[in-house]
Design a protein around this motif. Sequence first.
Motif, PDB file in Angstrom:
ATOM      1  N   LYS B 160     -83.353  90.566 -45.270  1.00  0.00           N
ATOM      2  CA  LYS B 160     -83.215  89.737 -46.473  1.00  0.00           C
ATOM      3  C   LYS B 160     -84.494  88.975 -46.796  1.00  0.00           C
ATOM      4  O   LYS B 160     -84.526  88.212 -47.758  1.00  0.00           O
ATOM      5  CB  LYS B 160     -82.048  88.756 -46.294  1.00  0.00           C
ATOM      6  N   GLN B 161     -85.524  89.157 -45.965  1.00  0.00           N
ATOM      7  CA  GLN B 161     -86.818  88.471 -46.163  1.00  0.00           C
ATOM      8  C   GLN B 161     -86.656  86.963 -46.339  1.00  0.00           C
ATOM      9  O   GLN B 161     -87.119  86.382 -47.317  1.00  0.00           O
ATOM     10  CB  GLN B 161     -87.539  89.070 -47.365  1.00  0.00           C
ATOM     11  N   ILE B 162     -85.934  86.351 -45.410  1.00  0.00           N
ATOM     12  CA  ILE B 162     -85.813  84.902 -45.419  1.00  0.00           C
ATOM     13  C   ILE B 162     -86.325  84.327 -44.097  1.00  0.00           C
ATOM     14  O   ILE B 162     -86.456  85.048 -43.116  1.00  0.00           O
ATOM     15  CB  ILE B 162     -84.364  84.431 -45.697  1.00  0.00           C
ATOM     16  N   ASP B 163     -86.641  83.034 -44.122  1.00  0.00           N
ATOM     17  CA  ASP B 163     -87.257  82.415 -42.951  1.00  0.00           C
ATOM     18  C   ASP B 163     -86.257  81.751 -42.010  1.00  0.00           C
ATOM     19  O   ASP B 163     -86.555  81.550 -40.835  1.00  0.00           O
ATOM     20  CB  ASP B 163     -88.291  81.366 -43.384  1.00  0.00           C
ATOM     21  N   ALA B 164     -85.090  81.342 -42.571  1.00  0.00           N
ATOM     22  CA  ALA B 164     -84.140  80.578 -41.753  1.00  0.00           C
ATOM     23  C   ALA B 164     -82.712  80.809 -42.206  1.00  0.00           C
ATOM     24  O   ALA B 164     -82.456  81.080 -43.380  1.00  0.00           O
ATOM     25  CB  ALA B 164     -84.480  79.091 -41.860  1.00  0.00           C
ATOM     26  N   LEU B 165     -81.778  80.707 -41.290  1.00  0.00           N
ATOM     27  CA  LEU B 165     -80.350  80.758 -41.604  1.00  0.00           C
ATOM     28  C   LEU B 165     -79.715  79.461 -41.129  1.00  0.00           C
ATOM     29  O   LEU B 165     -80.075  78.938 -40.081  1.00  0.00           O
ATOM     30  CB  LEU B 165     -79.649  81.887 -40.837  1.00  0.00           C
ATOM     31  N   PRO B 166     -78.718  78.953 -41.910  1.00  0.00           N
ATOM     32  CA  PRO B 166     -77.945  77.832 -41.386  1.00  0.00           C
ATOM     33  C   PRO B 166     -76.938  78.339 -40.352  1.00  0.00           C
ATOM     34  O   PRO B 166     -76.385  79.424 -40.510  1.00  0.00           O
ATOM     35  CB  PRO B 166     -77.215  77.309 -42.623  1.00  0.00           C
ATOM     36  N   VAL B 167     -76.763  77.569 -39.283  1.00  0.00           N
ATOM     37  CA  VAL B 167     -75.714  77.874 -38.309  1.00  0.00           C
ATOM     38  C   VAL B 167     -74.533  77.002 -38.732  1.00  0.00           C
ATOM     39  O   VAL B 167     -74.673  75.771 -38.771  1.00  0.00           O
ATOM     40  CB  VAL B 167     -76.156  77.515 -36.879  1.00  0.00           C
ATOM     41  N   VAL B 168     -73.402  77.610 -39.083  1.00  0.00           N
ATOM     42  CA  VAL B 168     -72.301  76.823 -39.663  1.00  0.00           C
ATOM     43  C   VAL B 168     -71.087  76.744 -38.746  1.00  0.00           C
ATOM     44  O   VAL B 168     -70.902  77.558 -37.841  1.00  0.00           O
ATOM     45  CB  VAL B 168     -71.859  77.390 -41.032  1.00  0.00           C
ATOM     46  N   LYS B 169     -70.281  75.708 -39.030  1.00  0.00           N
ATOM     47  CA  LYS B 169     -68.995  75.522 -38.366  1.00  0.00           C
ATOM     48  C   LYS B 169     -67.947  75.643 -39.466  1.00  0.00           C
ATOM     49  O   LYS B 169     -68.087  75.024 -40.528  1.00  0.00           O
ATOM     50  CB  LYS B 169     -68.934  74.104 -37.783  1.00  0.00           C
ATOM     51  N   ASP B 170     -66.909  76.438 -39.249  1.00  0.00           N
ATOM     52  CA  ASP B 170     -65.883  76.609 -40.274  1.00  0.00           C
ATOM     53  C   ASP B 170     -64.949  75.408 -40.281  1.00  0.00           C
ATOM     54  O   ASP B 170     -64.475  74.974 -39.235  1.00  0.00           O
ATOM     55  CB  ASP B 170     -65.080  77.877 -39.986  1.00  0.00           C
ATOM     56  N   THR B 171     -64.722  74.851 -41.496  1.00  0.00           N
ATOM     57  CA  THR B 171     -63.738  73.780 -41.634  1.00  0.00           C
ATOM     58  C   THR B 171     -62.821  74.164 -42.789  1.00  0.00           C
ATOM     59  O   THR B 171     -63.084  75.140 -43.496  1.00  0.00           O
ATOM     60  CB  THR B 171     -64.398  72.424 -41.951  1.00  0.00           C
ATOM     61  N   GLU B 172     -61.787  73.381 -43.021  1.00  0.00           N
ATOM     62  CA  GLU B 172     -60.847  73.705 -44.103  1.00  0.00           C
ATOM     63  C   GLU B 172     -61.524  73.643 -45.473  1.00  0.00           C
ATOM     64  O   GLU B 172     -61.180  74.376 -46.388  1.00  0.00           O
ATOM     65  CB  GLU B 172     -59.663  72.730 -44.080  1.00  0.00           C
ATOM     66  N   LYS B 173     -62.494  72.737 -45.584  1.00  0.00           N
ATOM     67  CA  LYS B 173     -63.150  72.568 -46.894  1.00  0.00           C
ATOM     68  C   LYS B 173     -64.300  73.537 -47.137  1.00  0.00           C
ATOM     69  O   LYS B 173     -64.759  73.688 -48.266  1.00  0.00           O
ATOM     70  CB  LYS B 173     -63.681  71.127 -46.998  1.00  0.00           C
ATOM     71  N   GLY B 174     -64.772  74.161 -46.088  1.00  0.00           N
ATOM     72  CA  GLY B 174     -65.906  75.083 -46.224  1.00  0.00           C
ATOM     73  C   GLY B 174     -66.753  75.067 -44.972  1.00  0.00           C
ATOM     74  O   GLY B 174     -66.256  74.771 -43.884  1.00  0.00           O
TER      75      GLY B 174
END
Lengths: 199, 199
Positions: B160-174
């Motif tokens: 995807k030619q990107i420099d960084a990804l967010p590491v996420v935690k799933d919650t009810e709101k997103g």
Amino acid sequence: MQIVKENGPITGEHIAEKLNLTRATLRPDLAILTMSGFLEARPRVGYFYTGKTGTQLLADKLKKLQVKDFQSIPVVIHENVSVYDAICTMFLEDVGTLFVVDDNAILVGVLSRKDLLRASIGKQELPSIPVHIIMTRMPNITICRRDDFILDVAKTLIEKQIDALPVVKDTEKGFEVAGRITKTNMTKILVGLSENEIM
Amino acid sequence: MQIVKENGPITGEHIAEKLNLTRATLRPDLAILTMSGFLEARPRVGYFYTGKTGTQLLADKLKKLQVKDFQSIPVVIHENVSVYDAICTMFLEDVGTLFVVDDNAILVGVLSRKDLLRASIGKQELPSIPVHIIMTRMPNITICRRDDFILDVAKTLIEKQIDALPVVKDTEKGFEVAGRITKTNMTKILVGLSENEIM
């Protein structure tokens, strides 16, 4: 391995004797252990135990990777180009770092996205500032050469917190830009390792 | 290894017989070959030849590295912050990517140096544009989770030619932003491999 560890240097013949095997039977096993780097063979002396684990052996190979086998094509602009045009070139070529050269095509500066972003929030008109005003200039540029080791470059990128290094060729007038090596190249090497494409 | 290759699955006892050795003598060698991954041992069945080379075994270990062990701290801004302030935050925090959140601290966007540079050469006044106008927004954001494999993230960064990804935690709101993983992390892993700090 145990036998070589305890008795090395030891010839293949003596190992075979201790195992009650012929040398011919033993040969493929010794070949595998030598190729994998667990043992080392010296002509007329015998086998040594290297004391290296599989991971150490990998590290040894990794340390031998050179810039020339992984570098990318550099994007170069003239020092009199405007900051505005440099930003456009960066987008057109889709790179994160531009190398700046003089009339003799000799490296005189480096422009990162960060340098351009810093300039762009300034008060000046971007189309009227030449890049040589804002670029990082010699001798503050970190360079590398095609025979340098990938890992030394990787360490430099991390220590100096930069995204790319120019790969240069020495000439009488100064450095010519021959390549570009970036954190993207490093990420590709990591993926290549896992896919057995490297080493 | 040759014996197991030709006769596997084969018990330690049978291997010992073929070599005219006792099981006790053979045990340390079999242990080494099993630990290194060249052979595999199954209780009540015996030893198998895995057919794997040292490099393949390393690749296997490399494939098991997870995001949680290498991620960095994320830098997060609110969606109503101005582009000018976002650029200042990027310089202050010295990161290449900012994650944008809403009032509920849920991920709504991503801002790269490239996004900010594009905005900065536009005609608009940077202090008066909120970042949500120019950011990359959901669902176009590529995310990862702490249990994801490093190599999958590395491949995504390259594709995807990107420099960084967010590491996420799933919650009810997103998605909540829990970390950041970048090409710098990948470069550090490469250096770590060579210094035997990893695996």
